[in-house]
Write an enzyme that holds these catalytic residues in place. Structure first.
Site, short mmCIF file in Angstrom:
data_model
loop_
_atom_site.label_atom_id
_atom_site.label_comp_id
_atom_site.label_asym_id
_atom_site.label_seq_id
_atom_site.Cartn_x
_atom_site.Cartn_y
_atom_site.Cartn_z
N CYS A 86 -64.73 15.12 29.02
CA CYS A 86 -64.90 16.43 29.19
C CYS A 86 -65.00 16.71 30.39
O CYS A 86 -64.15 16.80 31.35
CB CYS A 86 -65.79 17.07 28.13
SG CYS A 86 -65.71 18.77 27.67
N HIS A 194 -65.00 14.24 22.59
CA HIS A 194 -65.96 13.73 22.76
C HIS A 194 -66.49 12.12 21.87
O HIS A 194 -67.14 12.36 20.76
CB HIS A 194 -67.59 14.43 22.74
CG HIS A 194 -67.56 15.42 23.75
ND1 HIS A 194 -68.47 15.39 24.71
CD2 HIS A 194 -66.96 16.70 23.92
CE1 HIS A 194 -68.23 16.46 25.59
NE2 HIS A 194 -67.29 17.31 25.10
N GLU A 196 -68.59 9.83 22.19
CA GLU A 196 -70.07 9.60 21.94
C GLU A 196 -70.53 10.46 21.00
O GLU A 196 -71.74 10.39 20.52
CB GLU A 196 -70.83 9.76 23.32
CG GLU A 196 -70.90 11.20 23.67
CD GLU A 196 -69.75 12.05 24.30
OE1 GLU A 196 -70.00 13.17 24.88
OE2 GLU A 196 -68.50 11.27 24.45
#
Length: 227
Positions: A86, A194, A196
């Protein structure tokens, strides 16, 4: 394997990144404050999302001048894996480590939801645990994730197989549905979604965990020897 999570003023995904590596992957990880100047002792670099320096001027424009960034560029030059997610992707573009630029989303709205990604290249150190053409679910959270590049750059990305991920359905206007690209050497990845935030089924998807597993697998194959 030991990872560095770069923390900038305005980072807000650093804890998620730390959790993915430490708790889900089971590897060493440390936060590295933007005022540091060295990444010695780290095997991989992670630049998380957020709004570094308030996204003043444009996303990532000020972050590129942080004290730690020469060390990030050095790590990339040495062939270490560098992942920017991002805002981290935007920073890598500002550093000149990845091509293209980010524009406002086509509808000018912030998008925050799980999206479908298609794996376009399973031969990078970030994507080796996936299969080409595989559909995965990873959340996005951005207002300026509309990837743009000129026709010549796009042709080069396609010719060099640098497009790692595309959107299953173009959510933000990105050229050729691009969600993530790697550098020519294949050791630097920038992606707007994302991974994660997709490392545990309790969160709705664990598809992002494979990305981190791919990094570790490659590192073991190139750094760990057996007697």
């Amino acid at each position: 394997m030991k990872f560095a999570v770069i923390v900038l003023p305005g980072s807000n995904c650093d804890i998620d990144m730390y959790h993915a590596v430490k708790d889900e992957l089971g590897h060493e990880v440390e936060y590295v404050w933007h005022e540091e100047t060295s990444l010695d002792g780290f095997d991989g670099v992670l630049i998380p999302g957020g709004f570094s320096y308030g996204d003043y001027l444009r996303c990532g424009a000020i972050a590129r001048f942080a004290n730690i960034m020469p060390a990030v560029k050095q790590a990339a030059a040495e062939g270490k894996p560098v992942l920017g997610v991002c805002n981290g992707f935007q920073i890598l573009q500002e550093l000149g480590l990845l091509p293209g630029a980010m524009r406002r989303n086509k509808d000018l709205k912030f998008i925050c939801r799980p999206v479908e990604l298609i794996v376009q290249n399973d031969e990078t150190l970030f994507t080796a645990s996936y299969e080409k053409g595989e559909s995965i679910t990873i959340p996005v959270a951005h207002g300026e994730g509309n990837f743009y590049c000129d026709d010549e750059t796009l042709a080069t990305l396609k010719e060099n197989n640098q497009i790692a991920f595309t959107y299953g359905s173009n959510i933000n206007g990105s050229v050729s549905d691009i969600a993530g690209v790697v550098n020519e050497k294949g050791n630097v990845l920038g992606m707007m979604p994302h991974p994660e935030r997709a490392v545990d089924e309790l969160l709705g998807s664990a598809d992002g965990l494979k990305l981190f597993q791919s990094i570790v697998k490659n590192w073991r194959e190139t750094h760990v020897t057996t007697a």
